[in-house]
Design an enzyme around this catalytic site. Structure first.
Site, PDB file in Angstrom:
ATOM      1  N   LYS A  58      25.599 -32.048 -35.692  1.00  0.00           N
ATOM      2  CA  LYS A  58      25.329 -31.155 -37.242  1.00  0.00           C
ATOM      3  C   LYS A  58      24.580 -31.671 -38.062  1.00  0.00           C
ATOM      4  O   LYS A  58      24.514 -31.786 -39.297  1.00  0.00           O
ATOM      5  CB  LYS A  58      27.086 -31.354 -37.227  1.00  0.00           C
ATOM      6  CG  LYS A  58      27.782 -30.232 -35.462  1.00  0.00           C
ATOM      7  CD  LYS A  58      29.485 -30.339 -36.066  1.00  0.00           C
ATOM      8  CE  LYS A  58      29.998 -28.800 -34.929  1.00  0.00           C
ATOM      9  NZ  LYS A  58      31.315 -28.876 -34.652  1.00  0.00           N
ATOM     10  N   GLN A 102      36.079 -33.581 -36.909  1.00  0.00           N
ATOM     11  CA  GLN A 102      35.771 -32.915 -35.705  1.00  0.00           C
ATOM     12  C   GLN A 102      37.619 -33.481 -34.912  1.00  0.00           C
ATOM     13  O   GLN A 102      37.854 -33.949 -34.558  1.00  0.00           O
ATOM     14  CB  GLN A 102      34.596 -33.804 -35.011  1.00  0.00           C
ATOM     15  CG  GLN A 102      34.463 -33.481 -33.674  1.00  0.00           C
ATOM     16  CD  GLN A 102      33.654 -32.022 -33.866  1.00  0.00           C
ATOM     17  OE1 GLN A 102      32.734 -31.979 -34.647  1.00  0.00           O
ATOM     18  NE2 GLN A 102      33.887 -31.645 -32.544  1.00  0.00           N
ATOM     19  N   ASP A 125      34.644 -25.796 -42.111  1.00  0.00           N
ATOM     20  CA  ASP A 125      34.498 -25.133 -41.355  1.00  0.00           C
ATOM     21  C   ASP A 125      35.935 -24.403 -41.292  1.00  0.00           C
ATOM     22  O   ASP A 125      36.418 -23.177 -39.388  1.00  0.00           O
ATOM     23  CB  ASP A 125      35.032 -26.506 -40.127  1.00  0.00           C
ATOM     24  CG  ASP A 125      34.662 -26.491 -39.198  1.00  0.00           C
ATOM     25  OD1 ASP A 125      34.230 -25.550 -38.842  1.00  0.00           O
ATOM     26  OD2 ASP A 125      35.782 -26.953 -37.936  1.00  0.00           O
TER      27      ASP A 125
END
Length: 298
Positions: A58, A102, A125
């Site tokens: 990413k 994450q 996200d």
């Protein structure tokens, strides 16, 4: 003899590339106009090999798209309070425009508390309760990246959702539940299936649009796919295998996502596009509706 055909593949790699090129051009424009480059902070707790790889990938994609990447690595012994503090500090930092925590985090940490420390305007996200509510109510906000990528793929291939029966197999907070809400916003009739669902096969057979998001290799049998259905395989299991038995399913579906090269690349493309969007908003510029048109109001 029954005539079989091969379903048309939904090319997530190509579409993701186009979205990312557009995001890169927009990031460069924002940097020229404001003197500030869009910045995504990635937070990783511990050293799970898969998570380390994802974060590295990413960050590399970010930098390629002209987005500054700031990484916060924390030891696996980090407490919930320490993680919340770290995320809150990024939420308050004007140099950071998007935050990616994450997941999964180590089991001793309250993941929801950590997610909720992300300021909604930086939740690129789409993991906070505020973002989920926006997806559910069709309000402006950031979508969960994988569901957002799925909606963008359906749009690209002119899949009309109105009145169609969409079956979502899986109910995770960042994939199954939100994709169902976005499909509902597109006027599909949505059925959620999960580990307690009785007679799953008969429900799957009714699906005009099937979203497989269970994380179990080849869990959906190809022979249970309704002829002409659109099959979205959001699973990614060891050995590059999805949640759907691809070989059989592709002889019955009209459209199907390959694994890899379908949903996966779209997830990162949406993350980058939403980071650029977040930067634009925080720097006083308007959002670019053309980059992503999968907000819940559609």
């Amino acid at each position: 003899m029954h005539q079989t055909h091969a379903a048309r593949l939904m090319d997530g790699t190509g579409l993701a590339r186009r979205i990312t090129e557009r995001s890169a051009a927009r990031a460069a424009q924002i940097t020229r106009d404001t003197g500030t480059a869009p910045c995504l902070a990635t937070v990783l707790v511990g050293d799970d090999p898969a998570s380390v790889t994802y974060v590295r990938m990413k960050r590399a994609r970010c930098e390629k798209a002209g987005i500054v990447s700031r990484h916060v690595g924390l030891p696996s012994t980090t407490t919930t309070a320490e993680l919340v503090d770290a995320v809150s500090a990024l939420s308050q930092d004007p140099q950071v425009h998007g935050i990616l925590l994450q997941h999964p985090v180590p089991s001793h940490i309250d993941e929801r508390a950590a997610f909720e420390a992300i300021a909604p305007e930086k939740d690129v996200d789409g993991v906070t309760m505020r973002s989920f509510a926006a997806m559910s109510f069709g309000l402006p906000g950031f979508v969960s990246c994988t569901p957002g990528g799925i909606m963008r793929l359906l749009e690209e291939y002119d899949v009309d959702l109105a009145g169609r029966h969409a079956v979502v197999v899986g109910r995770s907070a960042i994939l199954g539940k939100p994709v169902g809400m976005l499909l509902l916003a597109g006027n599909a009739t949505v059925t959620y299936c999960h580990s307690r669902t009785k007679d799953l096969e008969s429900i799957v057979r009714q699906a005009d649009i099937l979203v497989a998001a269970v994380g179990r290799p080849q869990f959906i049998r190809g022979e249970d796919v309704k002829p002409g259905a659109v099959v979205i395989d959001a699973g990614y299991n060891p050995g590059n295998v999805g949640d759907v038995d691809f070989e059989t399913a592709q002889t019955r579906a009209s459209l199907i996502t390959p694994v890899p090269g379908g949903v996966g690349p779209m997830t990162i493309a949406v993350l980058l596009a939403q980071t650029v969007d977040a930067a634009a908003r925080q720097l006083g510029l308007g959002p670019d509706r053309r980059v992503l048109s999968c907000d819940g109001a559609r």
